[in-house]
Write a protein that holds these residues in place. Structure first.
Motif, short mmCIF file in Angstrom:
data_model
loop_
_atom_site.label_atom_id
_atom_site.label_comp_id
_atom_site.label_asym_id
_atom_site.label_seq_id
_atom_site.Cartn_x
_atom_site.Cartn_y
_atom_site.Cartn_z
N ALA A 85 0.78 -1.15 0.06
CA ALA A 85 -0.16 -0.07 -0.01
C ALA A 85 1.03 1.17 -0.04
CB ALA A 85 -1.00 0.04 1.23
N ALA A 86 2.01 1.40 0.94
CA ALA A 86 2.85 2.44 0.74
C ALA A 86 3.59 2.67 -0.43
CB ALA A 86 3.86 2.19 1.94
N ASP A 129 0.09 6.96 -4.10
CA ASP A 129 -0.40 8.16 -4.86
C ASP A 129 -1.92 7.63 -5.32
OD1 ASP A 129 1.39 9.94 -4.29
OD2 ASP A 129 2.24 9.33 -6.14
N PHE A 130 -2.58 6.49 -5.17
CA PHE A 130 -3.55 6.08 -5.59
C PHE A 130 -4.60 6.88 -5.24
CE2 PHE A 130 -7.24 3.23 -6.07
CZ PHE A 130 -7.28 2.93 -7.50
N PRO A 131 -5.52 7.23 -6.03
CA PRO A 131 -6.59 8.47 -5.58
C PRO A 131 -8.02 8.01 -5.07
CG PRO A 131 -6.55 8.11 -8.16
CD PRO A 131 -5.70 7.29 -7.63
N SER A 132 -8.49 6.91 -5.56
CA SER A 132 -9.55 6.44 -5.18
C SER A 132 -9.95 6.33 -3.64
CB SER A 132 -10.20 5.21 -6.12
OG SER A 132 -10.01 5.50 -7.37
N ILE A 139 -5.53 -1.54 -4.04
CA ILE A 139 -6.74 -1.81 -3.39
C ILE A 139 -6.52 -1.45 -1.77
CG2 ILE A 139 -8.08 -3.77 -2.38
CD1 ILE A 139 -7.65 -4.96 -5.17
N ALA A 140 -5.37 -1.84 -1.20
CA ALA A 140 -4.89 -1.70 0.14
C ALA A 140 -4.83 -0.12 0.58
CB ALA A 140 -3.55 -2.42 0.49
N THR A 141 -4.10 0.48 -0.18
CA THR A 141 -3.89 2.14 -0.06
C THR A 141 -5.26 2.55 -0.14
OG1 THR A 141 -2.51 3.79 -0.29
CG2 THR A 141 -3.52 3.37 -2.20
N CYS A 142 -6.14 2.05 -1.15
CA CYS A 142 -7.66 2.61 -1.10
C CYS A 142 -8.30 2.48 0.23
CB CYS A 142 -8.32 2.18 -2.26
SG CYS A 142 -10.13 2.59 -2.36
#
Length: 465
Positions: free
Chosen positions: A324-325, A329-332, A369-372
Motif C-alpha cells: 500500500a505504501a 498516490d492512488f486517488p480512489s 486496493i490496500a491504499t484505497c
C-alpha cells in the motif's frame, strides 16, 4: 509470589487466553492458549459455534493447571450485540446467530413502526446499526415468535459463557448497551421501550457492572479443572475493555480501538442523545465505572482482513501495508461505513464495484486496493474526530490507538497525516489488558482505574507518530 489473572479474549476470527500478573512494578502478559473462531452457515444462517467456543474456553483454563500458574480470577470479553435465548431448562433455543447474518433486513421498519427512530435514539443513545440486538430480536419476533415466547433468559455471548462457568445469569452493562435497549440515562433496561416493541420482558436479566464478582466455578468444573477461582466481570464488550487500557489519565485525546472494527471516540460522564449526535452517527456505549464511551463504529480492518482472505491469506498484513505504501498516490476512496462492505461475497470485487459506481479509478493491484482502504479509513477518522469536536465543543490534541490494528504502521502514518494530530500507538493487546485491569482493580492490585492506567503506561511500549 505474584497473583495471576486470566483474560479470555474472544474476537470474530480468533480467541486467546492471556495470563496477567504484576511483577517489579509492571504488568506482565503470557499468552497460553489460542484458538480459531468464525461464523459458519447453518440452515441458511450465519452462526457461531457456541459449543466449540466453550470447549476452547475450558481447554485454555486447563492449560493454567498444566503450566502451574493458577489464576485467582478470570473474565471473558467478546464482540457485542449477539446473544442466546435459554428455555426453562437453561437449554439454548435455536442457534447463536451472528451479527453479519441478513435476518435483520427490513427489521428497522418493523421497529420504527412501534417506536420512532428519533425517540429510540433519545432513550438509548445508540447508533442505528442493522445488527444491533434490537433488530435481531425483532427478526425473532417476526420469524420465530414461539422462540421468544418460551425464552426465560437472554444472555449475550460473554454472559452465556460466564453462566456456564458459574451458574449465575446476569447481563453485563457494557455488552447490554450494544443492544439498543438500555436507557442511556438510567443505565438500566428500558422496560417501557421493550414493552412497546412487544418483546418478552421476562428474558432480560439484572444488569451487572464490570468489576462485579460472579463467585466461584461450578462444582463439576472445579473437579474437571483441578482448581477453583473467582469469575470477575470485565467490560465484557471488547471495546469497553480496550478503552480501559488507554494509557492516559487526562482528557485531551480521542481513542481508536483498532481491530476488525475501528471504534473511535472519547469517554464522557453523561450521554449525548441529541439529534445532532444521531445525525452524525455517534453512539453512547457503556464503559468501565459507569462511563459513557461516546464513539462511532467504523468498519475497520475487517476490509483488509477480507482482502487478504480473498487472496488465500498468502500475504502477511505487514506485506499488505508495504505494498500500500508503494501505491500511496492512488486517488480512489470508499465509504468505510457503507453496509455494502459488511459481508460481501468478495471484498476485492466489492471495493472495485464501489469505485466503478462512484466514477473513480478502479484499483487493480493489491497495493492500490490496500491504499484505497487505508487512506479511506484515515480520512474517515479525521471526519469523525471533527464531528466529536463539534459535539463536545472542544478540540483534542492527540489520538490513542489501542488494539491489534496498531500494528498497521502505514495506517498509523496516514492517520497522523490526515488528522494533523499526534498519534500514540499501544498497547496492541489493549482488550486483554483492559480485561485484566478490571480484575486487578477488583482484587485490590490497583486502587483505581487511574492507577491501573498509569501502570499500563509504564509497562508497555507506546509509539508516537
Amino acid at each position: 509470589m505474584s497473583a495471576y489473572y486470566l483474560a479470555v479474549d474472544i474476537g470474530a476470527s480468533s480467541g486467546r487466553h492471556i495470563l496477567g500478573s504484576v511483577e517489579n512494578g509492571k504488568i506482565v502478559l503470557e499468552e497460553i492458549y489460542r484458538f480459531e473462531n468464525g461464523m459458519t452457515k447453518k440452515d441458511g444462517r450465519l452462526c457461531w459455534d457456541y459449543k466449540g467456543l466453550f470447549e476452547n474456553i475450558k481447554n485454555g483454563i486447563k492449560k493454567c493447571k498444566e503450566i502451574g500458574k493458577i489464576p485467582s480470577s478470570m473474565g471473558i470479553d467478546t464482540w457485542g450485540v449477539d446473544y442466546v435465548l435459554l428455555d426453562e431448562n437453561d437449554q439454548v433455543i435455536g442457534d447463536m446467530v451472528g451479527y453479519r447474518d441478513s435476518r435483520t433486513d427490513g427489521m428497522d421498519e418493523e421497529v420504527y413502526r412501534r417506536l420512532p427512530e428519533m425517540e429510540l435514539y433519545e432513550r438509548t443513545g445508540i447508533e442505528k446499526m442493522m445488527f444491533n440486538t434490537i433488530f435481531q430480536l425483532m427478526a425473532v419476533k417476526k420469524q420465530q415468535p414461539e422462540d421468544m415466547e418460551k425464552a426465560k433468559a437472554l444472555l449475550f455471548v460473554p454472559d452465556y459463557f460466564h453462566f456456564l462457568l458459574t451458574g449465575k445469569k446476569v447481563n453485563e452493562y457494557t455488552e447490554a448497551t450494544t443492544s439498543q435497549l438500555v436507557n442511556a440515562a438510567s443505565q438500566t433496561w428500558d422496560m417501557e421501550l421493550i414493552d412497546r416493541l412487544g418483546f418478552n420482558k421476562e428474558m432480560f436479566q439484572r444488569i451487572a457492572m464490570p468489576g462485579e464478582s460472579l463467585g466461584s466455578l461450578r462444582e463439576e468444573l472445579v473437579e474437571e479443572f483441578g482448581f477453583n477461582m473467582d469469575v470477575v466481570l470485565p467490560c465484557t464488550h471488547d471495546t469497553g475493555s480496550a478503552i480501559l487500557a488507554v494509557p492516559a489519565n487526562d482528557d485531551d485525546y480521542v481513542f481508536i480501538s483498532s481491530g476488525t472494527w475501528s471504534l473511535l471516540g472519547v469517554e464522557r460522564d453523561t450521554p449525548d442523545c441529541s439529534e445532532l449526535s444521531r445525525i452524525n452517527s455517534f453512539t453512547n456505549e457503556g464503559g468501565y465505572g459507569s462511563k459513557i464511551c461516546y464513539l462511532r463504529n467504523i468498519m475497520g480492518l475487517w476490509m483488509i482482513q477480507s482482502v487478504r482472505h480473498n487472496l488465500d491469506d498468502k500475504y502477511s498484513f505487514a506485506e499488505i501495508c508495504a505494498q500500500a505504501a508503494r501505491e500511496s498516490d492512488f486517488p480512489s476512496r470508499v465509504d468505510v461505513t457503507d453496509n455494502c462492505f459488511m459481508a460481501p461475497e468478495n471484498m476485492i470485487e466489492e471495493i472495485k464495484d464501489y469505485c466503478r459506481r462512484t466514477g473513480q479509478k478502479v484499483p487493480e493491484t493489491l497495493g492500490e486496493i490496500a491504499t484505497c482502504v487505508y487512506a479511506s479509513l484515515a480520512e474517515c477518522y479525521d471526519r469523525t474526530i471533527k464531528g466529536i469536536e463539534k459535539s463536545t465543543g472542544r478540540t483534542y490534541s492527540r489520538i490513542h490507538i489501542v488494539g491489534g490494528g496498531g500494528n498497521a504502521e502505514y495506517l498509523n502514518e496516514l492517520t497522523a497525516r490526515a488528522t494533523k494530530k499526534e498519534v500514540h500507538v499501544g498497547p496492541t493487546e489493549g482488550t486483554a489488558i483492559g480485561n485484566l485491569a478490571a480484575q486487578m482493580i477488583h482484587s485490590g492490585e490497583f486502587k483505581s482505574k487511574e492507577e491501573a492506567r498509569q501502570m499500563i503506561y509504564d509497562s508497555f511500549d507506546i509509539k508516537v507518530y
